[in-house]
Scaffold this active site. Sequence first.
Site, PDB file in Angstrom:
ATOM      1  N   SER A 142       0.800  -1.217   0.000  1.00 57.19           N
ATOM      2  CA  SER A 142       0.000   0.000   0.000  1.00 57.19           C
ATOM      3  C   SER A 142       0.834   1.270   0.000  1.00 57.19           C
ATOM      4  O   SER A 142       1.882   1.344   0.658  1.00 57.19           O
ATOM      5  CB  SER A 142      -0.877  -0.018   1.258  1.00 57.19           C
ATOM      6  N   GLU A 173       0.100   3.671   1.657  1.00 59.69           N
ATOM      7  CA  GLU A 173       0.105   4.110   3.057  1.00 59.69           C
ATOM      8  C   GLU A 173       1.485   3.883   3.693  1.00 59.69           C
ATOM      9  O   GLU A 173       1.848   4.556   4.658  1.00 59.69           O
ATOM     10  CB  GLU A 173      -1.006   3.356   3.815  1.00 59.69           C
ATOM     11  N   TYR A 179      -1.567   0.395  10.558  1.00 57.59           N
ATOM     12  CA  TYR A 179      -1.849  -0.280   9.285  1.00 57.59           C
ATOM     13  C   TYR A 179      -0.648  -0.164   8.339  1.00 57.59           C
ATOM     14  O   TYR A 179      -0.182  -1.159   7.763  1.00 57.59           O
ATOM     15  CB  TYR A 179      -3.107   0.328   8.634  1.00 57.59           C
TER      16      TYR A 179
HETATM   17  P1  NAP Z   1     -11.377  -4.751   1.912  1.00 56.22           P
HETATM   18  O1  NAP Z   1     -12.556  -4.408   1.055  1.00 56.22           O
HETATM   19  O2  NAP Z   1     -11.313  -4.188   3.289  1.00 56.22           O
HETATM   20  O3  NAP Z   1     -11.277  -6.355   1.988  1.00 56.22           O
HETATM   21  C1  NAP Z   1     -10.489  -6.983   2.945  1.00 56.22           C
HETATM   22  C2  NAP Z   1     -10.709  -8.478   2.842  1.00 56.22           C
HETATM   23  O4  NAP Z   1      -9.876  -9.152   3.813  1.00 56.22           O
HETATM   24  C3  NAP Z   1     -12.146  -8.931   3.130  1.00 56.22           C
HETATM   25  O5  NAP Z   1     -12.495  -9.923   2.208  1.00 56.22           O
HETATM   26  C4  NAP Z   1     -12.041  -9.516   4.533  1.00 56.22           C
HETATM   27  O6  NAP Z   1     -13.007 -10.525   4.805  1.00 56.22           O
HETATM   28  C5  NAP Z   1     -10.660 -10.144   4.462  1.00 56.22           C
HETATM   29  N1  NAP Z   1     -10.111 -10.468   5.790  1.00 56.22           N
HETATM   30  C6  NAP Z   1      -9.975  -9.633   6.843  1.00 56.22           C
HETATM   31  N2  NAP Z   1      -9.438 -10.291   7.884  1.00 56.22           N
HETATM   32  C7  NAP Z   1      -9.212 -11.572   7.476  1.00 56.22           C
HETATM   33  C8  NAP Z   1      -8.685 -12.728   8.105  1.00 56.22           C
HETATM   34  N3  NAP Z   1      -8.265 -12.719   9.377  1.00 56.22           N
HETATM   35  N4  NAP Z   1      -8.611 -13.883   7.387  1.00 56.22           N
HETATM   36  C9  NAP Z   1      -9.054 -13.920   6.102  1.00 56.22           C
HETATM   37  N5  NAP Z   1      -9.585 -12.849   5.457  1.00 56.22           N
HETATM   38  C10 NAP Z   1      -9.661 -11.689   6.141  1.00 56.22           C
HETATM   39  O7  NAP Z   1     -10.027  -4.308   1.164  1.00 56.22           O
HETATM   40  P2  NAP Z   1      -9.781  -3.921  -0.375  1.00 56.22           P
HETATM   41  O8  NAP Z   1     -10.026  -2.454  -0.545  1.00 56.22           O
HETATM   42  O9  NAP Z   1     -10.449  -4.903  -1.256  1.00 56.22           O
HETATM   43  O10 NAP Z   1      -8.195  -4.086  -0.475  1.00 56.22           O
HETATM   44  C11 NAP Z   1      -7.614  -5.358  -0.770  1.00 56.22           C
HETATM   45  C12 NAP Z   1      -6.195  -5.396  -0.223  1.00 56.22           C
HETATM   46  O11 NAP Z   1      -5.426  -4.362  -0.811  1.00 56.22           O
HETATM   47  C13 NAP Z   1      -6.086  -5.172   1.276  1.00 56.22           C
HETATM   48  O12 NAP Z   1      -4.993  -5.940   1.734  1.00 56.22           O
HETATM   49  C14 NAP Z   1      -5.760  -3.700   1.408  1.00 56.22           C
HETATM   50  O13 NAP Z   1      -5.090  -3.451   2.630  1.00 56.22           O
HETATM   51  C15 NAP Z   1      -4.880  -3.512   0.196  1.00 56.22           C
HETATM   52  N6  NAP Z   1      -4.856  -2.184  -0.397  1.00 56.22           N
HETATM   53  C16 NAP Z   1      -6.036  -1.565  -0.715  1.00 56.22           C
HETATM   54  C17 NAP Z   1      -6.004  -0.327  -1.325  1.00 56.22           C
HETATM   55  C18 NAP Z   1      -7.283   0.369  -1.715  1.00 56.22           C
HETATM   56  O14 NAP Z   1      -7.211   1.591  -1.977  1.00 56.22           O
HETATM   57  N7  NAP Z   1      -8.415  -0.329  -1.793  1.00 56.22           N
HETATM   58  C19 NAP Z   1      -4.774   0.275  -1.623  1.00 56.22           C
HETATM   59  C20 NAP Z   1      -3.603  -0.394  -1.292  1.00 56.22           C
HETATM   60  C21 NAP Z   1      -3.652  -1.635  -0.695  1.00 56.22           C
HETATM   61  P3  NAP Z   1     -14.442 -10.201   5.524  1.00 56.22           P
HETATM   62  O15 NAP Z   1     -15.385  -9.904   4.403  1.00 56.22           O
HETATM   63  O16 NAP Z   1     -14.729 -11.471   6.222  1.00 56.22           O
HETATM   64  O17 NAP Z   1     -14.224  -9.027   6.439  1.00 56.22           O
HETATM   65  N1  GDD Z   2     -12.456   7.177   6.096  1.00 56.24           N
HETATM   66  C1  GDD Z   2     -12.581   8.509   6.233  1.00 56.24           C
HETATM   67  N2  GDD Z   2     -13.732   9.001   6.765  1.00 56.24           N
HETATM   68  N3  GDD Z   2     -11.566   9.294   5.828  1.00 56.24           N
HETATM   69  C2  GDD Z   2     -11.725  10.627   5.948  1.00 56.24           C
HETATM   70  C3  GDD Z   2     -12.871  11.202   6.474  1.00 56.24           C
HETATM   71  C4  GDD Z   2     -13.935  10.355   6.921  1.00 56.24           C
HETATM   72  O1  GDD Z   2     -14.980  10.787   7.409  1.00 56.24           O
HETATM   73  N4  GDD Z   2     -12.723  12.562   6.447  1.00 56.24           N
HETATM   74  C5  GDD Z   2     -11.524  12.808   5.915  1.00 56.24           C
HETATM   75  N5  GDD Z   2     -10.909  11.647   5.612  1.00 56.24           N
HETATM   76  C6  GDD Z   2      -9.548  11.523   5.045  1.00 56.24           C
HETATM   77  C7  GDD Z   2      -8.634  10.614   5.853  1.00 56.24           C
HETATM   78  O2  GDD Z   2      -8.127  11.314   6.995  1.00 56.24           O
HETATM   79  C8  GDD Z   2      -7.572  10.283   4.809  1.00 56.24           C
HETATM   80  O3  GDD Z   2      -6.606  11.289   4.762  1.00 56.24           O
HETATM   81  C9  GDD Z   2      -8.362  10.295   3.490  1.00 56.24           C
HETATM   82  O4  GDD Z   2      -9.637  10.906   3.777  1.00 56.24           O
HETATM   83  C10 GDD Z   2      -8.608   8.904   2.884  1.00 56.24           C
HETATM   84  O5  GDD Z   2      -9.139   8.064   3.883  1.00 56.24           O
HETATM   85  P1  GDD Z   2      -9.678   6.579   3.550  1.00 56.24           P
HETATM   86  O6  GDD Z   2     -10.675   6.645   2.448  1.00 56.24           O
HETATM   87  O7  GDD Z   2     -10.105   5.973   4.841  1.00 56.24           O
HETATM   88  O8  GDD Z   2      -8.413   5.860   2.934  1.00 56.24           O
HETATM   89  P2  GDD Z   2      -6.878   5.791   3.422  1.00 56.24           P
HETATM   90  O9  GDD Z   2      -6.069   6.611   2.467  1.00 56.24           O
HETATM   91  O10 GDD Z   2      -6.739   6.049   4.852  1.00 56.24           O
HETATM   92  O11 GDD Z   2      -6.553   4.245   3.206  1.00 56.24           O
HETATM   93  C11 GDD Z   2      -6.962   3.563   2.017  1.00 56.24           C
HETATM   94  O12 GDD Z   2      -5.942   3.653   1.053  1.00 56.24           O
HETATM   95  C12 GDD Z   2      -4.744   2.957   1.373  1.00 56.24           C
HETATM   96  C13 GDD Z   2      -3.757   3.193   0.209  1.00 56.24           C
HETATM   97  O13 GDD Z   2      -3.089   4.393   0.374  1.00 56.24           O
HETATM   98  C14 GDD Z   2      -7.304   2.120   2.400  1.00 56.24           C
HETATM   99  O14 GDD Z   2      -7.912   1.481   1.312  1.00 56.24           O
HETATM  100  C15 GDD Z   2      -6.050   1.337   2.753  1.00 56.24           C
HETATM  101  O15 GDD Z   2      -6.392  -0.037   2.946  1.00 56.24           O
HETATM  102  C16 GDD Z   2      -5.064   1.492   1.580  1.00 56.24           C
HETATM  103  O16 GDD Z   2      -3.901   0.766   1.813  1.00 56.24           O
END
Ligand code: NAP
Ligand code: GDD
Length: 324
Positions: free
Chosen positions: A126, A128, A150
Site C-alpha cells: 500500500s 500508506e 496499518y
Molecule cells: P477490503 O474491502 O477491506 O477487503 C479486505 C478483505 O480481507 C475482506 O475480504 C475480509 O473478509 C478479508 N479479511 C480480513 N481479515 C481476514 C482474516 N483474518 N482472514 C481472512 N480474510 C480476512 O479491502 P480492499 O479495498 O479490497 O483491499 C484489498 C487489499 O489491498 C487489502 O490488503 C488492502 O489493505 C490492500 N490495499 C487496498 C487499497 C485500496 O485503496 N483499496 C490500496 C492499497 C492496498 P471479511 O469480508 O470477512 O471481512
Molecule cells: N475514512 C474517512 N472518513 N476518511 C476521511 C474522512 C472520513 O470521514 N474525512 C476525511 N478523511 C480523510 C482521511 O483522513 C484520509 O486522509 C483520506 O480521507 C482517505 O481516507 P480513507 O478513504 O479511509 O483511505 P486511506 O487513504 O486512509 O486508506 C486507504 O488507502 C490505502 C492506500 O493508500 C485504504 O484502502 C487502505 O487499505 C489502503 O492501503
Amino acid sequence: MSERRRALVTGLTGQDGSYLAEFLLGKGYEVFGLVRRSSMPRLERVQGILGEVQIVYGDLIDQSSLQRVMGDCRPHEIYNLAAQSFVPTSFAEPVLTAEVTALGATRMLEAMRHVCPEARFYQASSSEMFGAVRETPQNELTPFVPQSPYGLSKLYAHWATVQHREAYGVFACSGILFNHESPRRGEEFVTRKIAKAAARISRGLQEVLYLGNLDARRDWGFAGDYVRAMWLMLQADEAADFVIATGETNSVRDFCSRAFERVGLRWEDHVETQEALIRPLEVDLLVGDASLAEERLGWEPTITFEGLVEMMVDAELAKLDASE
Ligand code: NAP
Ligand code: GDD
C-alpha cells in the site's frame, strides 16, 4: 490440452477480491476464494459469481488453515488481498491489525514455500507505507515512513515478500497500490462515504455529511484497473515490486466538490467537519509514479478522477432508484 490455471484469492469478499475474481474467471482461471468463517459471511460483492468461484474456508490468523487450503487448491497463482484494511481501526486495534495484515502475509508466504513453492505470489502492499512522504511523486525507491499501525503492518508484509523472494527464490511480487475505489468500496472509506451522502442528500434522505480532514490529498484510481495490474505482475518474466497509481492527486475537498456538483448541490452547504474523525497521525499527500509498471507491464489506468467520482455517485443514485 493444457491444464486450466488455478488462482487462490484471499480477501475474496472485499472490494478488490470481487473485481479480481471476476477478472480471473474472464481469463479462464479456476478461482478459489478464501473466506473466513463467520455466522454471516459477507458475500454481497460476489453474489454474481457464486456459481463459478469455489469458496474455501480459512483465516489469515490460522497457519494450518492456509496450508490445508493451498494443499487442496494447488494454485499456480496466489493473490494475498486479505487484511484489516481500515486505517482508523488500525489505531483502535493495532495488535489485531498486525496479526492479520503483517503476520498474515508471512503465514501465507510460509505456507506457499512449504506446500506449493512453484506458485506465483502477489502481496497487496500500500501507498500508506510512504506515510510522511520524503519525495513527490512516490516511486519504488521512495523511502517508507509509515504513519499508522496499518502502514507499519503493510511494511512488514512488504519486506516479508521481498525477503522470501531473495532468500528462497520464490516468485513473489509486492504491488504498492495507491488508493483505488469503486461503487463496491467499503462504506467507511471517504470516497464511498461522500458519494453515498451526496446521493442521499440530493434526495432529501440525509441533511449533513460529517468528515474529518478535508485537506488530505490522495491519488485515487478505479479498482477495476488495479486488479488488472496485479495479474500483469504475476505474468512477468521476473518477479519485482511495482507502484500502481494514476499520477494525479486531489484533496478530500476536491472529491466533495465534484460529488456534490454531480447532484446539482454545493458541498459547502452540506459538509461539516468533526474532530472525532481526525486521525492521531495523518498521511497528508500521496501521488504515485507508475512509470515502471507502464514500461515493464504495459499497465495504464483507464478511468480519470472525474470519471471515478461520477461512476460512484451515479451508482448510489441508481441504488436509491432501485429501492424506491
Ligand atoms: P477490503 O474491502 O477491506 O477487503 C479486505 C478483505 O480481507 C475482506 O475480504 C475480509 O473478509 C478479508 N479479511 C480480513 N481479515 C481476514 C482474516 N483474518 N482472514 C481472512 N480474510 C480476512 O479491502 P480492499 O479495498 O479490497 O483491499 C484489498 C487489499 O489491498 C487489502 O490488503 C488492502 O489493505 C490492500 N490495499 C487496498 C487499497 C485500496 O485503496 N483499496 C490500496 C492499497 C492496498 P471479511 O469480508 O470477512 O471481512
Ligand atoms: N475514512 C474517512 N472518513 N476518511 C476521511 C474522512 C472520513 O470521514 N474525512 C476525511 N478523511 C480523510 C482521511 O483522513 C484520509 O486522509 C483520506 O480521507 C482517505 O481516507 P480513507 O478513504 O479511509 O483511505 P486511506 O487513504 O486512509 O486508506 C486507504 O488507502 C490505502 C492506500 O493508500 C485504504 O484502502 C487502505 O487499505 C489502503 O492501503
